[in-house]
Design an enzyme around this catalytic site. Structure first.
Site, short mmCIF file in Angstrom:
data_model
loop_
_atom_site.label_atom_id
_atom_site.label_comp_id
_atom_site.label_asym_id
_atom_site.label_seq_id
_atom_site.Cartn_x
_atom_site.Cartn_y
_atom_site.Cartn_z
N SER A 183 0.87 -1.18 0.00
CA SER A 183 0.00 0.00 0.00
C SER A 183 0.90 1.23 0.00
O SER A 183 2.08 1.14 0.37
CB SER A 183 -0.85 0.00 1.29
OG SER A 183 -1.46 1.25 1.49
N TYR B 177 -2.36 -1.35 10.46
CA TYR B 177 -2.26 -1.56 9.01
C TYR B 177 -0.93 -1.05 8.47
O TYR B 177 -0.24 -1.75 7.73
CB TYR B 177 -3.43 -0.83 8.34
CG TYR B 177 -3.51 -0.98 6.84
CD1 TYR B 177 -4.05 -2.13 6.26
CD2 TYR B 177 -3.06 0.02 5.98
CE1 TYR B 177 -4.14 -2.27 4.88
CE2 TYR B 177 -3.15 -0.11 4.60
CZ TYR B 177 -3.69 -1.25 4.06
OH TYR B 177 -3.79 -1.39 2.69
N1 LIG Z 1 -8.40 -0.46 -2.25
C1 LIG Z 1 -7.38 0.29 -1.92
O1 LIG Z 1 -7.47 1.52 -1.97
C2 LIG Z 1 -6.10 -0.33 -1.48
C3 LIG Z 1 -4.98 0.50 -1.39
C4 LIG Z 1 -3.77 -0.04 -0.99
C5 LIG Z 1 -3.68 -1.39 -0.70
N2 LIG Z 1 -4.78 -2.17 -0.78
C6 LIG Z 1 -4.62 -3.59 -0.45
O2 LIG Z 1 -5.19 -4.37 -1.46
C7 LIG Z 1 -5.64 -5.61 -0.94
C8 LIG Z 1 -7.08 -5.83 -1.34
O3 LIG Z 1 -7.88 -4.84 -0.74
P1 LIG Z 1 -9.29 -4.39 -1.33
O4 LIG Z 1 -9.31 -2.92 -1.27
O5 LIG Z 1 -9.56 -5.09 -2.61
O6 LIG Z 1 -10.26 -4.90 -0.17
P2 LIG Z 1 -11.52 -5.91 -0.16
O7 LIG Z 1 -12.43 -5.67 -1.32
O8 LIG Z 1 -12.08 -5.83 1.21
O9 LIG Z 1 -10.82 -7.31 -0.38
C9 LIG Z 1 -10.10 -7.92 0.64
C10 LIG Z 1 -10.00 -9.39 0.30
O10 LIG Z 1 -9.22 -10.03 1.31
C11 LIG Z 1 -9.89 -11.21 1.68
N3 LIG Z 1 -9.57 -11.57 3.06
C12 LIG Z 1 -9.59 -10.79 4.17
N4 LIG Z 1 -9.28 -11.52 5.25
C13 LIG Z 1 -9.05 -12.79 4.81
C14 LIG Z 1 -8.71 -14.00 5.46
N5 LIG Z 1 -8.53 -14.09 6.78
N6 LIG Z 1 -8.55 -15.10 4.68
C15 LIG Z 1 -8.73 -15.04 3.35
N7 LIG Z 1 -9.07 -13.93 2.69
C16 LIG Z 1 -9.23 -12.82 3.42
C17 LIG Z 1 -11.38 -10.92 1.50
O11 LIG Z 1 -12.06 -12.15 1.21
P3 LIG Z 1 -13.08 -12.91 2.20
O12 LIG Z 1 -13.72 -11.88 3.09
O13 LIG Z 1 -14.03 -13.57 1.26
O14 LIG Z 1 -12.21 -13.88 2.92
C18 LIG Z 1 -11.35 -10.07 0.24
O15 LIG Z 1 -11.40 -10.87 -0.91
C19 LIG Z 1 -5.41 -5.53 0.57
O16 LIG Z 1 -4.21 -6.16 0.92
C20 LIG Z 1 -5.33 -4.04 0.82
O17 LIG Z 1 -4.60 -3.72 1.96
C21 LIG Z 1 -5.98 -1.68 -1.16
#
Ligand SMILES: NC(=O)c1ccc[n+]([C@@H]2O[C@H](COP(=O)([O-])OP(=O)(O)OC[C@H]3O[C@@H](n4cnc5c(N)ncnc54)[C@H](OP(=O)(O)O)[C@@H]3O)[C@@H](O)[C@H]2O)c1
Length: 260
Positions: A150, A165
Site C-alpha cells: 500500500s 495496518y
Molecule cells: N483499495 C485500496 O485503496 C487499497 C490500497 C492499498 C492497498 N490495498 C490492499 O489491497 C488488498 C485488497 O484490498 P481491497 O481494497 O480489494 O479490499 P476488499 O475488497 O475488502 O478485499 C479484501 C480481500 O481479502 C480477503 N480476506 C480478508 N481476510 C481474509 C482472510 N482471513 N482469509 C482469506 N481472505 C481474506 C477478502 O475475502 P473474504 O472476506 O471472502 O475472505 C477479500 O477478498 C489488501 O491487501 C489491501 O490492503 C488496497
C-alpha cells in the site's frame, strides 16, 4: 510466439491469488487469467470464488479452481496449496492480496485489532510465500511472488488512524526485500505492488465520509482515485518474463501519490 507475447504471456503457469472474492483480488486474478495462466482463487467467501472461477474460465479459456481459505490458518494454507497443485499444477505465481484495514486511535487500539491486522496482512503472506517457495525449490523451478502492500507501507496516513495496518504493510514491504534476497539464487523473484486509493468494498465507505474523497483526489498528482482494473498491467508485468531482472522492488500504482 511473437516477441510481445513471449514477454507477457503466462501460459503454462499457475497462479494463486488470495482475497480473490472482492476488490483488487478479482483484478489480480483476471490479469493472470487474461495473460493465459491457470488460476486458483482463494478467500473465505466461497460462493463469490465459484462465480469468478466460472467467469474467468469461460472468458479466457484457462483452468481455474475456487478454494475456500482463511489465510490466518496455516493448516488451511497447506490444504489449499495442495488442492491447487492437484487441480492445476505447481503454483509458480503467488499474489498475496488478502488484507484487512481496521482503524482505531493508536492510544486505545485493542490488542485483538492489532493481532488481526498483523496476522492477515503480514504473517499470512509470509506463511504462503514460504510454502510456495518450498515447493518451487524442491521442484527446481523458478517463480514469482507479488505482495500487495500500500502507499501506507512507506508513509503514514493523514486521513485514517491505521497504526496496525501501516505497521503490517511496512513490514510486508521489507519482508519482500528480504525474501527477494534469500530466494534470488532459486530464481524466485519477489516484488511488492503498492496501490494508492482505489474504491473497493474495503475502502468505499471511508472515502464517502466527509471530504475524504476530495482530500485524496487533491493529494494525488493524477487528480483522481484509481480503478481496480488499473492494477492489472502491473500484475502481468511482475508475473511475466517482462520483469525478469526485477526483484525486491516496489511498484507503485498510486496516481503519483508517493512522488511528492
Ligand atoms: N483499495 C485500496 O485503496 C487499497 C490500497 C492499498 C492497498 N490495498 C490492499 O489491497 C488488498 C485488497 O484490498 P481491497 O481494497 O480489494 O479490499 P476488499 O475488497 O475488502 O478485499 C479484501 C480481500 O481479502 C480477503 N480476506 C480478508 N481476510 C481474509 C482472510 N482471513 N482469509 C482469506 N481472505 C481474506 C477478502 O475475502 P473474504 O472476506 O471472502 O475472505 C477479500 O477478498 C489488501 O491487501 C489491501 O490492503 C488496497
Amino acid at each position: 510466439m511473437d516477441s510481445l507475447q513471449s514477454l507477457f504471456s503466462l501460459r503454462g503457469h499457475v497462479g494463486f491469488v488470495t482475497g480473490a472474492s472482492s476488490g483488487l483480488g478479482v483484478d489480480c486474478a483476471a490479469a493472470l487469467a487474461m495473460a493465459g495462466a491457470d488460476v486458483a482463487l482463494a478467500a473465505r467467501r466461497g460462493d463469490r470464488l465459484d462465480k469468478l472461477a466460472a467467469q474467468l474460465a469461460s472468458e479466457y479459456g484457462v483452468r481455474t479452481a475456487a478454494i475456500q481459505l482463511d489465510v490466518t490458518s496455516d493448516g488451511q494454507i497447506d490444504v489449499a496449496l495442495a488442492r491447487a497443485r492437484r487441480e492445476l499444477g505447481l503454483v509458480d505465481i503467488l499474489v498475496n492480496n488478502a488484507g484487512i484495514s481496521p482503524t482505531g486511535r493508536a492510544e486505545s487500539l485493542p490488542r485483538a485489532t492489532w493481532d488481526a491486522a498483523i496476522a492477515t496482512n503480514l504473517t499470512a503472506p509470509m506463511m504462503l510465500a514460504q510454502r510456495v517457495a518450498r515447493g518451487l525449490i524442491e521442484a527446481k523451478r523458478p517463480g514469482r511472488i507479488i505482495n500487495i502492500v500500500s502507499i501506507y507501507a512507506t508513509v503514514a496516513s493523514s486521513i485514517y488512524r491505521l497504526s496496525a495496518y501501516t505497521a503490517a504493510k511496512g513490514g510486508l514491504l521489507n519482508l519482500t526485500r528480504q525474501l527477494a534476497v534469500e530466494w534470488a539464487d532459486y530464481g524466485i523473484l519477489v516484488n511488492a505492488l503498492a496501490p494508492g486509493w482505489i474504491p473497493t468494498e474495503a475502502t468505499e465507505a471511508g472515502m464517502a465520509k466527509g471530504n475524504n474523497r476530495e482530500r485524496m483526489e487533491r493529494s494525488t498528482p493524477l487528480g483522481r482515485l484509481g480503478q481496480p482494473e488499473e492494477i492489472r498491467g502491473a500484475i502481468i508485468f511482475l508475473a511475466s518474463e517482462a520483469s525478469s531482472y526485477v526483484t525486491g522492488s516496489m511498484l507503485a500504482v498510486d496516481g503519483g501519490y508517493q512522488a511528492w
